[in-house]
Design an enzyme around this catalytic site. Sequence first.
Site, short mmCIF file in Angstrom:
data_model
loop_
_atom_site.label_atom_id
_atom_site.label_comp_id
_atom_site.label_asym_id
_atom_site.label_seq_id
_atom_site.Cartn_x
_atom_site.Cartn_y
_atom_site.Cartn_z
N LYS A 3 88.40 -16.78 -38.44
CA LYS A 3 88.22 -17.77 -39.50
C LYS A 3 88.54 -19.13 -38.90
O LYS A 3 89.70 -19.43 -38.60
CB LYS A 3 89.15 -17.50 -40.69
CG LYS A 3 88.90 -16.17 -41.39
CD LYS A 3 89.70 -15.05 -40.82
CE LYS A 3 89.54 -13.79 -41.68
NZ LYS A 3 89.98 -12.59 -40.96
N LYS A 23 98.80 -12.84 -41.34
CA LYS A 23 99.03 -12.33 -39.99
C LYS A 23 99.91 -13.35 -39.27
O LYS A 23 99.42 -14.36 -38.76
CB LYS A 23 97.71 -12.16 -39.23
CG LYS A 23 96.66 -11.28 -39.97
CD LYS A 23 95.74 -12.10 -40.79
CE LYS A 23 94.50 -11.38 -41.28
NZ LYS A 23 94.62 -10.11 -41.87
N HIS A 59 85.87 -11.35 -36.64
CA HIS A 59 86.88 -11.42 -37.70
C HIS A 59 87.56 -12.79 -37.75
O HIS A 59 88.48 -12.99 -38.53
CB HIS A 59 87.92 -10.31 -37.43
CG HIS A 59 88.82 -10.02 -38.57
ND1 HIS A 59 90.20 -10.17 -38.50
CD2 HIS A 59 88.58 -9.58 -39.83
CE1 HIS A 59 90.74 -9.82 -39.65
NE2 HIS A 59 89.79 -9.47 -40.47
N ASP A 114 85.33 -33.00 -37.15
CA ASP A 114 85.33 -34.21 -36.31
C ASP A 114 86.26 -34.15 -35.10
O ASP A 114 86.62 -35.19 -34.55
CB ASP A 114 85.70 -35.44 -37.16
CG ASP A 114 84.60 -35.83 -38.14
OD1 ASP A 114 83.45 -35.39 -37.94
OD2 ASP A 114 84.91 -36.54 -39.11
N ASP A 171 112.10 -15.17 -32.04
CA ASP A 171 113.36 -15.91 -31.92
C ASP A 171 113.34 -17.14 -32.84
O ASP A 171 112.83 -17.06 -33.95
CB ASP A 171 113.62 -16.29 -30.45
CG ASP A 171 113.84 -15.07 -29.57
OD1 ASP A 171 114.27 -14.04 -30.11
OD2 ASP A 171 113.57 -15.15 -28.36
N HIS A 224 98.15 -10.27 -46.99
CA HIS A 224 97.06 -10.29 -46.03
C HIS A 224 97.34 -11.19 -44.84
O HIS A 224 96.53 -11.29 -43.92
CB HIS A 224 95.77 -10.74 -46.74
CG HIS A 224 94.53 -10.56 -45.92
ND1 HIS A 224 93.85 -11.63 -45.36
CD2 HIS A 224 93.83 -9.45 -45.58
CE1 HIS A 224 92.78 -11.19 -44.71
NE2 HIS A 224 92.74 -9.87 -44.82
#
Length: 493
Positions: free
Chosen positions: A240, A413, A238, A245, A418, A411
């Site tokens: 991404k 995450k 899952h 470089d 704090d 979508h």
Amino acid sequence: MQFADWLHLGTFVMAAHVLGTIAACHAVLNTRTSQGAVAWAVSLVAMPYFTLIPYLFLGRSKFAGYIDERRLENEILRSRSHPAEWESGDATDSGALQNVSSVRGVAAPGPAEYLGHPAIRTLTRLSGMPFLRGNAVRVLINGDATFSAILGAIEAAEHYVIVQFFIVRADALGQLLKETLIAKAQAGVRVYFLYDSIGSFDLPHHYVGALRGAGVEVHKFATKRVFVNRFQINFRNHRKIVVVDGERAFVGGHNVGVEYLGGNPRLSPWRDTHIEVRGPAVASIQFVFIEDWYWATQRLPEVGPTTRCPDDMHCLVLSSGPADKQETCSLFFVEAINAAHKRIWITTPYLIPDEAVFSALRLAVMRGVDVRILIPSRRDHRVVFAASKLYAYDAVMAGVRIFRYRPGFLHQKVVLVDDIAAAIGSANLDNRSFRLNFEIMVLTVDRRFAAEVETMLLDDFAESYEIDQDDYRLAPAWRRIAMHVARLFSPIL
């Protein structure tokens, strides 16, 4: 119906229940959690007509020998081929720093003190990677900013490009990515492209063929290197990841598809977050890709060292997967919640916490922490959305503030702890991310970056509404029943 018809029907029912009982025994022996085992066993025995086929797709939580083999490969790579940055002065020795007080009620620690916090030492050991200083991290809000930055970085590449996505579509955005990668490969830049075999199951052969024909090294990720089992949708990659470089890395929630640019009217506008990382932490992100690439190809990609960065942010890259010795992703959320003194804000498209995470949320409320969770108001998966509604009700009853994002599908995450720590990546607050998928999160300890994330989330909260107990209590009876039925499947959602 004739007697023969009844006989055939009875034979079918008996066969279904026999197979359901056998599958239930298999689930009890092989499912990783007791909750999942119970959910599968009950459904397979009681409703085999509806659950036998889904069990073929979802039920097996491990392959024979897979976990041991993957774990051994990772240990060898980390001991023999880990980045030089892990041995350099960029690595923060959190064990050498003084511990901060763990007494609740004191002011949240500052940047220097926080790096010696027990939570940081725990997460460093959990991830198997060091905290690295000397980084710069930039927030990329939504698809236009994300893919503009990614494509721009790829176009400027001089040596190599790493691309890894869970979902790659051959739509307008996918074609643009393909053309950009082909152009760089033809210019002599090394290009490595890894996609998940199930997440990108509908990626056309001609798309992959065009990349390979231009010199791009393309491979699919699967739990079996040779045979791809279409009935197995656990153990999905899952993550991404894009690295250019060794200078810039991109991590977050976006996949490659026009819906991530708002191209799906039902879910538009799509709300998502990516980050761009510069500095030594790029080496850790790059190494996560190397582990996946080596599993898929049994070869190491030719990559270079990372470049220095004038900023001095501290970052920890935390990769997780089903081959981990510990349940890394779930424990990350537990530790992040437990570390909060003032607040813990979480955004997730799917709210299906396990008992450990839910207990940590309840305890955080009890010690006076501002606990907020932002989830979508629109659904992309009916069963998951129904289960999430019931968990949201339980969370509200425990004192957690739950918000629903109004404009479109949410979508992203993101975790904000704090005024000092923020984590952004690919992990959702659900069992699939906790135990069944490969994920990556980047944790940053920096007040300026935390303030930037806070501003972003405050804007999201401003476009959201807070739910209360009536969100569940005033729902029609049939919908409440549907929520409870959906929650039975939460260990496999």
